[in-house]
Design a protein around this motif. Sequence first.
Motif, mmCIF file in Angstrom:
data_model
loop_
_atom_site.group_PDB
_atom_site.id
_atom_site.type_symbol
_atom_site.label_atom_id
_atom_site.label_comp_id
_atom_site.label_asym_id
_atom_site.label_seq_id
_atom_site.Cartn_x
_atom_site.Cartn_y
_atom_site.Cartn_z
ATOM 1 N N PRO A 252 -17.833 -24.585 -18.328
ATOM 2 C CA PRO A 252 -16.906 -23.682 -19.028
ATOM 3 C C PRO A 252 -15.543 -24.295 -19.302
ATOM 4 C CG PRO A 252 -18.072 -22.506 -17.288
ATOM 5 C CD PRO A 252 -18.386 -23.960 -17.108
ATOM 6 N N ASP A 253 -14.978 -25.029 -18.348
ATOM 7 C CA ASP A 253 -13.651 -25.607 -18.559
ATOM 8 C C ASP A 253 -13.662 -26.634 -19.689
ATOM 9 O OD1 ASP A 253 -12.689 -24.037 -16.544
ATOM 10 O OD2 ASP A 253 -12.631 -25.637 -15.030
ATOM 11 N N LEU A 255 -15.870 -26.797 -22.128
ATOM 12 C CA LEU A 255 -16.135 -26.084 -23.382
ATOM 13 C C LEU A 255 -14.846 -25.472 -23.926
ATOM 14 C CD1 LEU A 255 -18.086 -25.043 -25.520
ATOM 15 C CD2 LEU A 255 -18.594 -23.092 -24.021
ATOM 16 N N GLU A 256 -14.028 -24.894 -23.067
ATOM 17 C CA GLU A 256 -12.768 -24.294 -23.525
ATOM 18 C C GLU A 256 -11.826 -25.360 -24.068
ATOM 19 O OE1 GLU A 256 -11.952 -21.104 -24.003
ATOM 20 O OE2 GLU A 256 -14.080 -20.822 -23.511
ATOM 21 N N ARG A 257 -11.779 -26.535 -23.432
ATOM 22 C CA ARG A 257 -10.920 -27.615 -23.944
ATOM 23 C C ARG A 257 -11.387 -28.046 -25.332
ATOM 24 N NH1 ARG A 257 -11.194 -29.647 -18.687
ATOM 25 N NH2 ARG A 257 -12.576 -31.372 -19.255
ATOM 26 N N LEU A 259 -13.090 -26.203 -27.489
ATOM 27 C CA LEU A 259 -12.889 -25.111 -28.438
ATOM 28 C C LEU A 259 -11.423 -24.934 -28.820
ATOM 29 C CD1 LEU A 259 -15.312 -22.433 -26.955
ATOM 30 C CD2 LEU A 259 -15.528 -23.547 -29.191
ATOM 31 N N ASP A 260 -10.539 -25.567 -28.092
ATOM 32 C CA ASP A 260 -9.104 -25.426 -28.342
ATOM 33 C C ASP A 260 -8.629 -26.282 -29.516
ATOM 34 O OD1 ASP A 260 -6.650 -24.226 -27.724
ATOM 35 O OD2 ASP A 260 -6.003 -25.970 -26.570
ATOM 36 N N THR A 299 -23.062 -28.972 -22.714
ATOM 37 C CA THR A 299 -21.798 -28.385 -23.160
ATOM 38 C C THR A 299 -21.574 -28.635 -24.650
ATOM 39 O OG1 THR A 299 -20.897 -28.713 -20.938
ATOM 40 C CG2 THR A 299 -19.320 -28.294 -22.703
ATOM 41 N N LEU A 303 -21.031 -26.014 -27.675
ATOM 42 C CA LEU A 303 -19.915 -26.102 -28.621
ATOM 43 C C LEU A 303 -20.399 -25.886 -30.052
ATOM 44 C CD1 LEU A 303 -16.926 -26.912 -29.286
ATOM 45 C CD2 LEU A 303 -17.805 -29.259 -29.530
ATOM 46 N N ARG A 306 -21.626 -22.232 -30.525
ATOM 47 C CA ARG A 306 -20.524 -21.263 -30.519
ATOM 48 C C ARG A 306 -19.718 -21.337 -31.819
ATOM 49 N NH1 ARG A 306 -17.384 -19.436 -26.306
ATOM 50 N NH2 ARG A 306 -19.406 -19.326 -25.220
ATOM 51 N N THR A 307 -19.392 -22.536 -32.271
ATOM 52 C CA THR A 307 -18.541 -22.657 -33.460
ATOM 53 C C THR A 307 -19.285 -22.227 -34.723
ATOM 54 O OG1 THR A 307 -19.044 -25.041 -33.500
ATOM 55 C CG2 THR A 307 -16.968 -24.368 -32.504
ATOM 56 N N ASP A 310 -19.403 -18.333 -34.357
ATOM 57 C CA ASP A 310 -18.103 -17.713 -34.599
ATOM 58 C C ASP A 310 -17.778 -17.642 -36.082
ATOM 59 O OD1 ASP A 310 -17.669 -17.291 -31.925
ATOM 60 O OD2 ASP A 310 -16.268 -18.963 -31.663
#
Length: 420
Positions: A252-253, A255-257, A259-260, A299, A303, A306-307, A310
């Motif tokens: 998760p960490d 993936l969040e980096r 996605l940022d 991961t 990504l 998810r993208t 979204d």
Amino acid sequence: MGKPIPRNELSPAQISPPLRVVGLMSGTSHDAVDAAACELRLAGDTLTLTPLGHLSAPYPPALRSALVTALPPARAAMETVCRLDTGIGQAFADVAARAVAELCGGHADLVVSHGQTVFHWASDGGAVLGTLQLGEAAWIAEATGLPVVSGLRTRDVAAGGQGAPLVGLFDALWLAGRPGTAVALNLGGIANVTVLPSAVQPGLPVAEPVETRTFDTGPACALLDAATLHVTGGRLAFDADGGLAAGGQVLPDLLERLLDDPYYARPAPKSTGKEHFHLGYLLDRLGPTPPGAEDLLATLVALTARTVADAVRHTASEVVASGGGIRNPVLMAALREELPDVAIRTSDELGVPSQAKEALAFAVLGFHTWHGLPGVLPGATGARRTSVLGSVTPGLGGRFPPGRTTAVGPPGRLEITGSV
């Protein structure tokens, strides 16, 4: 779009002669040249495409090695660019000649070459300032004797557009009339989508875009392939069947980096490439303790899923996917998990072979250029105006497209007949 006029009610002037076209494509995976041959005929507003077959030929190893070495973020000398332009042009010429002989029975009318994208110049604000595809068309014309349409992206960029993706016209014609909101998805090195205006479906909970939109959502196989090559020390060029990713857990960490990245928040139309999403970009975001190979691949799959999701989750009722990424069952499963209420199918199910889809799309763009018709839809790429795309290299004896005729207008739908 309105109901097509029956062919028997059309005058001869409203029916274009059949055009046998070979489309050539090499995408952001830069591993092979794909060729797709088809016969195209426009009757009224219906463009009929009859596939004649497709083939794929890997780049010669030395040429591919030179190409990979020269791509961003590396810097290449002009001598290297010249050698690549010639080598890629000759590789495309060999595949075109094979396609004419093996798929077209020795007779074709036109070759359409996408070339090999080596740089897509986007500003920090997202405007595209230039785009470069190598593979000189003169080699193709010399090898086949046929006129060649090439350089299709540049005119759209000059008109203020993104120049990519250019499959929007094909997707809009092909999927016209599908219920709800159909989205065409290509999972190549970069993932791109074409979102069609919604068909009127009472009670269907989808938003209705005012026009067809086409844009890159972010990386698909680009980071997956770069990571696989890196973590296996060059032993594997890609994660076959998602085998590595299937054995890992999404972090998760990390993936969040990932996605940022500001790219994901930019409004469409937008485009990107390996100038942005490459191995160095990924390594910079891994942190001081790099993850295990399986977790990293898992991961990166998340990504991409998810993208893509979204970008379409509030509009799509159906996603029709193509490209090399559809052969990764882990990626397709992640996409279905992200979009549980959306029907996800492949282009093969609708009569368009996924391996040949982009080459067929460029064949259709070349058909438009041949007849002097725009190759982009209004608003789809952000251009100020629609444009007839590409430059034409004459064939043997100066053979050249005839230009716009009053009898042939832009098609409103694409009908696929037969399948190979």
